[in-house]
Scaffold this motif. Sequence first.
Motif, PDB file in Angstrom:
ATOM      1  N   ARG A 185       4.653 -14.242  -0.909  1.00  0.00           N
ATOM      2  CA  ARG A 185       5.811 -14.600  -0.087  1.00  0.00           C
ATOM      3  C   ARG A 185       6.879 -13.515  -0.095  1.00  0.00           C
ATOM      4  NH1 ARG A 185       8.896 -17.832  -3.236  1.00  0.00           N
ATOM      5  NH2 ARG A 185      10.499 -16.214  -3.204  1.00  0.00           N
ATOM      6  N   ARG A 186       7.078 -12.901  -1.260  1.00  0.00           N
ATOM      7  CA  ARG A 186       8.117 -11.880  -1.386  1.00  0.00           C
ATOM      8  C   ARG A 186       7.691 -10.528  -0.837  1.00  0.00           C
ATOM      9  NH1 ARG A 186       8.462 -14.053  -6.762  1.00  0.00           N
ATOM     10  NH2 ARG A 186       7.372 -12.197  -7.531  1.00  0.00           N
ATOM     11  N   SER A 187       6.387 -10.265  -0.778  1.00  0.00           N
ATOM     12  CA  SER A 187       5.952  -8.900  -0.504  1.00  0.00           C
ATOM     13  C   SER A 187       5.216  -8.701   0.814  1.00  0.00           C
ATOM     14  CB  SER A 187       5.037  -8.416  -1.638  1.00  0.00           C
ATOM     15  OG  SER A 187       3.866  -9.217  -1.708  1.00  0.00           O
ATOM     16  N   ARG A 188       4.681  -9.760   1.402  1.00  0.00           N
ATOM     17  CA  ARG A 188       3.860  -9.598   2.598  1.00  0.00           C
ATOM     18  C   ARG A 188       4.631  -9.987   3.852  1.00  0.00           C
ATOM     19  NH1 ARG A 188      -1.872 -12.523   2.684  1.00  0.00           N
ATOM     20  NH2 ARG A 188      -2.154 -11.154   0.870  1.00  0.00           N
ATOM     21  N   THR A 189       4.675  -9.086   4.824  1.00  0.00           N
ATOM     22  CA  THR A 189       5.352  -9.357   6.097  1.00  0.00           C
ATOM     23  C   THR A 189       4.323  -9.848   7.114  1.00  0.00           C
ATOM     24  OG1 THR A 189       6.980  -7.620   5.669  1.00  0.00           O
ATOM     25  CG2 THR A 189       6.748  -8.377   7.952  1.00  0.00           C
ATOM     26  N   PRO A 190       4.503 -11.052   7.660  1.00  0.00           N
ATOM     27  CA  PRO A 190       3.541 -11.565   8.637  1.00  0.00           C
ATOM     28  C   PRO A 190       3.439 -10.666   9.863  1.00  0.00           C
ATOM     29  CG  PRO A 190       4.984 -13.315   7.863  1.00  0.00           C
ATOM     30  CD  PRO A 190       5.567 -12.025   7.365  1.00  0.00           C
ATOM     31  N   GLN A 191       2.255 -10.574  10.420  1.00  0.00           N
ATOM     32  CA  GLN A 191       2.054  -9.821  11.648  1.00  0.00           C
ATOM     33  C   GLN A 191       2.646 -10.607  12.816  1.00  0.00           C
ATOM     34  OE1 GLN A 191       0.647  -6.664  11.709  1.00  0.00           O
ATOM     35  NE2 GLN A 191       0.843  -6.955   9.485  1.00  0.00           N
ATOM     36  N   PRO A 192       3.156  -9.908  13.844  1.00  0.00           N
ATOM     37  CA  PRO A 192       3.748 -10.591  14.994  1.00  0.00           C
ATOM     38  C   PRO A 192       2.797 -11.635  15.587  1.00  0.00           C
ATOM     39  CG  PRO A 192       4.169  -8.238  15.116  1.00  0.00           C
ATOM     40  CD  PRO A 192       3.207  -8.435  13.989  1.00  0.00           C
TER      41      PRO A 192
ATOM     42  N   GLU B 123       1.751 -16.238   8.207  1.00  0.00           N
ATOM     43  CA  GLU B 123       0.999 -16.191   6.963  1.00  0.00           C
ATOM     44  C   GLU B 123       0.891 -17.600   6.382  1.00  0.00           C
ATOM     45  OE1 GLU B 123      -0.566 -13.867   5.363  1.00  0.00           O
ATOM     46  OE2 GLU B 123      -0.013 -12.112   6.554  1.00  0.00           O
TER      47      GLU B 123
END
Length: 334
Positions: free
Chosen positions: A47-54, A58
């Motif tokens: 949750r803190r490190s992964r940016t969802p793709q447009p 996630e």
Amino acid sequence: MRWRSATPIPASGAGCSGRLMMSLWANFYIFGGWAKMAVNPVDTKVRRSRTPQPGRPEVLGWDAVGVVEALGPAVEGFAVGDRVYYAGVINRPGSNAELQLVDHRIAARAPRSLSDAEAAALPLTAITAWELLFDRLGVAEDGGDGGSLLVIGAAGGVGSILVQLARQLTRLRIIGTASRPETRAWVEALGAHAVVDHSQPLRAQLVAVGVPEVGYVASLTHTDEHWAAIVDVAAPQGRIGLIDDPASPLDVTLLKRKALSLHWEMMFTRPVFGTADVAEQGRLLARVATLVDEGRLRSTVGEQLSPINAANLRRAHERVESGRMRGKLVLSGF
């Protein structure tokens, strides 16, 4: 928090061909309001490190119990209606959802003697603990006679099942660490032969319980803070295993004088890389289920929240991030 398919749930095998159904992935579907899931530290890290793709949200969650609704054509050993448990894999959508696609090789039938919530507490930590103890540290089942295992952070999710596995399946003397009265009592109840306080110097406490040095160390949390003490109490030619992400670099040159070895466990390695032995995870989960049903292992659920919604998932993440968990936290009911 609920993801719903834009099309009806496929019948067995339908919609499962092509890329998802190549030899690497033979999948079955799990769907419904029955969902039970546990929250692990990995959820908070992603949750803190992964940016969802447009346009592609996630989905977190790597622990669940569910019922098989449909099967891909390459699935073996399962039938529609089977109650299963699994952790899944970190590079695919997780279990914080009503519908999930899971590789059958990393799942197993859930323990019959446990409720869904009790069973949901086990998969990720059981896989981690089993692989750490037997595959990484190299302890043999029914082996370790005369040896000792120090488990740092024994009251947490992984520690709670690792202590049990080591007590039930090896001859090691197990020393767990815990710093509060309630967590000390928990670790003792799980089968540790002795419990010491990781907030205090370790060597004197180990000497006091008759184990001045240990052949195996499982460091499950804050390894960087305990590193010097770990090296100090490890026996020459001993083995050190860890699962966490140290906040500062570890000085591995300290290992040389004693010829110590360092082993890192990551339970997602097998499914992420599609290793030849990926099915070992399903097999070990089946073995854990048998041990539970025989009364040799117990669930490690320490806290439950319901229903599964955004507010309770936030609360669950806050509890896990507090670093003061005892056992596992489970959510139930959409």
